[in-house]
Design a protein around this motif. Structure first.
Motif, PDB file in Angstrom:
ATOM      1  N   THR A   1       0.833  -1.205   0.000  1.00 42.87           N
ATOM      2  CA  THR A   1       0.000   0.000   0.000  1.00 42.87           C
ATOM      3  C   THR A   1       0.866   1.252   0.000  1.00 42.87           C
ATOM      4  O   THR A   1       0.591   2.213  -0.721  1.00 42.87           O
ATOM      5  CB  THR A   1      -0.923   0.011   1.237  1.00 42.87           C
ATOM      6  OG1 THR A   1      -1.747  -1.153   1.218  1.00 42.87           O
ATOM      7  CG2 THR A   1      -1.797   1.252   1.249  1.00 42.87           C
TER       8      THR A   1
ATOM      9  N   SER B   1      -1.806   0.147  -9.913  1.00 44.04           N
ATOM     10  CA  SER B   1      -2.635  -0.978  -9.471  1.00 44.04           C
ATOM     11  C   SER B   1      -1.973  -1.761  -8.350  1.00 44.04           C
ATOM     12  O   SER B   1      -0.763  -1.706  -8.148  1.00 44.04           O
ATOM     13  CB  SER B   1      -2.925  -1.916 -10.647  1.00 44.04           C
ATOM     14  OG  SER B   1      -1.718  -2.446 -11.169  1.00 44.04           O
ATOM     15  N   LEU B   2      -2.820  -2.499  -7.630  1.00 41.78           N
ATOM     16  CA  LEU B   2      -2.361  -3.372  -6.543  1.00 41.78           C
ATOM     17  C   LEU B   2      -2.788  -4.795  -6.851  1.00 41.78           C
ATOM     18  O   LEU B   2      -3.975  -5.068  -7.046  1.00 41.78           O
ATOM     19  CB  LEU B   2      -2.972  -2.922  -5.209  1.00 41.78           C
ATOM     20  CG  LEU B   2      -2.607  -3.749  -3.979  1.00 41.78           C
ATOM     21  CD1 LEU B   2      -1.151  -3.502  -3.594  1.00 41.78           C
ATOM     22  CD2 LEU B   2      -3.529  -3.398  -2.810  1.00 41.78           C
TER      23      LEU B   2
ATOM     24  N   THR C   1      -8.455   0.646  -2.437  1.00 42.36           N
ATOM     25  CA  THR C   1      -8.086  -0.692  -2.907  1.00 42.36           C
ATOM     26  C   THR C   1      -8.901  -1.776  -2.215  1.00 42.36           C
ATOM     27  O   THR C   1      -9.302  -2.749  -2.844  1.00 42.36           O
ATOM     28  CB  THR C   1      -6.584  -0.956  -2.700  1.00 42.36           C
ATOM     29  OG1 THR C   1      -6.225  -0.692  -1.332  1.00 42.36           O
ATOM     30  CG2 THR C   1      -5.742  -0.053  -3.594  1.00 42.36           C
TER      31      THR C   1
ATOM     32  N   ALA D   1      -7.850  -3.841  -8.614  1.00 43.32           N
ATOM     33  CA  ALA D   1      -7.594  -2.663  -7.785  1.00 43.32           C
ATOM     34  C   ALA D   1      -6.755  -1.659  -8.555  1.00 43.32           C
ATOM     35  O   ALA D   1      -5.560  -1.478  -8.311  1.00 43.32           O
ATOM     36  CB  ALA D   1      -6.906  -3.070  -6.481  1.00 43.32           C
ATOM     37  N   ASN D   2      -7.384  -1.008  -9.527  1.00 40.77           N
ATOM     38  CA  ASN D   2      -6.735   0.020 -10.336  1.00 40.77           C
ATOM     39  C   ASN D   2      -7.129   1.396  -9.824  1.00 40.77           C
ATOM     40  O   ASN D   2      -8.314   1.663  -9.604  1.00 40.77           O
ATOM     41  CB  ASN D   2      -7.153  -0.102 -11.808  1.00 40.77           C
ATOM     42  CG  ASN D   2      -6.604  -1.349 -12.456  1.00 40.77           C
ATOM     43  OD1 ASN D   2      -5.429  -1.677 -12.285  1.00 40.77           O
ATOM     44  ND2 ASN D   2      -7.435  -2.056 -13.201  1.00 40.77           N
TER      45      ASN D   2
END
Length: 406
Positions: free
Chosen positions: A37, A54-55, A231, A241-242
């Motif tokens: 994060t 993104s994640l 996210t 998660a963009n």
């Protein structure tokens, strides 16, 4: 009888035993997840031409431009071990995964840059050589050098003894891969180190963008929370998660505006057209509210203009990042509280007057109020127009029995 020293020593030993970490706990693992994060936020702050960050989409943290160019960043904590040492399982697992992703077509080799972020500086022999390769020829040479360091003489041969069983499959994947593929990955690879305090590393990025020095700590706390919430919500919905860089920047500008030293909000709204005014006169509930207190035609025209101008400013201030989105809710809450107080005063002071007269008085009193937004003065139309927006939703009203009459 035991001595006092003996008792104290036993108590101290028991206290130590209590705080020993359970084998099932994994602080390093949690730190790795929370570090993602933090790195995602760092990417958002450092974005130049990137469109989306993104994640856990195509890598721990990913950056993508509108032309499809990507940066796939693997995030590693170095608190408890060295994740990029020559025989680190995580290092070779990362390269093995990149090879699989390229081979499967999940990552387009000529449009992807590969990075490993490590939370602090640690020795990195082979990884550093890979990162330093500035040409494809140097990448090929670095790959051959890695073979020599690990004792891999030729394709398919076993590494030196001392390599763990868990590491062997990743080494095999990398060193038995198509050399043209692995060499191009190495050529496009970069090793990045943090200072040892990833959150502290955010401060210079914030200062470089739009946040004054005295707001940096608050901005870090806010932005980390914003990224985490954003996210988490996306992942809960089962969607990638963009985060759009532009969306993040607007929100952070709004945050900064909410804490700056301005005194006045400037109106950007255009004067409403005659057709817009006529439309609202026909269909809007707030106009009906004025009719039941027998407001004049001129008062209704003024009300429609205030409503339309304030609605436009609300949209424009949000789009420009001049007002934080949550501030409008707080502003409306202030208006409702003001209306409730003025309504009570009106009912007491004018109890002998008719309901219509009391409604006229309350409407006029509310229209004369000066309520600030984020501590800033608003244009003359904004507070009356916002009262009309509340009246349109029947959250406030002018006639004592406005709900019954409507």
């Amino acid at each position: 009888m035991r001595s006092g020293k003996h008792v104290q020593a036993k108590a101290k030993k028991m206290r130590r035993k209590k705080i020993e970490r359970s084998p099932t706990q994994a602080p390093g693992q949690y730190l790795g997840y929370s570090l993602q994060t933090t790195r995602l936020l760092a990417r958002l702050l450092d974005a130049l031409s990137e469109h989306t960050i993104s994640l856990e989409v195509f890598e721990d943290v990913g950056a993508e431009r509108e032309d499809g160019t990507r940066t796939a960043e693997q995030v590693k904590s170095a608190i408890f071990s060295n994740p990029v040492s020559d025989r680190a399982e995580g290092l070779w697992k990362t390269f093995a995964n990149w090879i699989d992703a390229v081979t499967a077509g999940a990552l387009e080799l000529d449009k992807t840059y590969f990075e490993i972020y490590v939370s602090k500086v640690v020795p990195a022999g082979i990884a550093k050589q890979f990162s330093d390769a500035a040409t494809l020829e140097e990448a090929v040479s670095a790959f051959q050098e890695a073979k020599a360091i690990l004792g891999i003489s030729k394709k398919g041969s076993e590494p030196l003894r001392g390599i763990s069983d868990t590491l062997r499959p990743y080494l095999a994947k990398v060193f038995e891969a198509d050399e043209s593929v692995i060499s191009r990955i190495i050529f496009r690879f970069k090793l990045v180190f943090g200072s040892g305090s990833p959150v502290s590393d955010l401060a210079p990025l914030l200062k470089r963008t739009f946040v004054p020095d005295d707001m940096v700590d608050d901005a870090i706390r806010y932005s980390l929370g914003w990224v985490k919430e954003k996210t988490d919500k996306l992942l809960e919905k089962g969607v990638p998660a963009n985060i759009l860089v532009e969306e993040f920047r607007k929100d952070m500008i709004s945050f900064e505006r909410a804490h700056d030293n301005r005194t006045i909000l400037t109106s950007y709204a255009q004067e409403p057209s005659r057709s817009e005014i006529e439309r609202d006169l026909k269909v809007r509930q707030y106009v009906r509210q004025l009719e039941i207190i027998e407001a004049s035609y001129g008062q209704k025209i003024m009300a429609v203009k205030d409503y339309l101008l304030s609605s436009a400013d609300r949209t424009l201030w949000s789009a420009k990042g001049l007002v934080h989105r949550t501030s409008f809710d707080k502003f409306e809450s202030k208006l409702v509280r003001t209306w409730e107080n003025l309504k009570q005063q009106t009912e007491i002071a004018l109890k002998d007057k008719s309901a219509v007269e009391r409604g006229k008085y309350l409407y006029s009193d509310c229209g004369n109020q000066e309520v600030k937004l984020e501590g800033l003065e608003v244009p003359p139309h904004f507070t009356p127009g916002s009262f009309h927006a509340l009246a349109d939703d029947l959250k406030v009203g002018w006639h004592p029995e406005y709900e019954k009459n409507l």
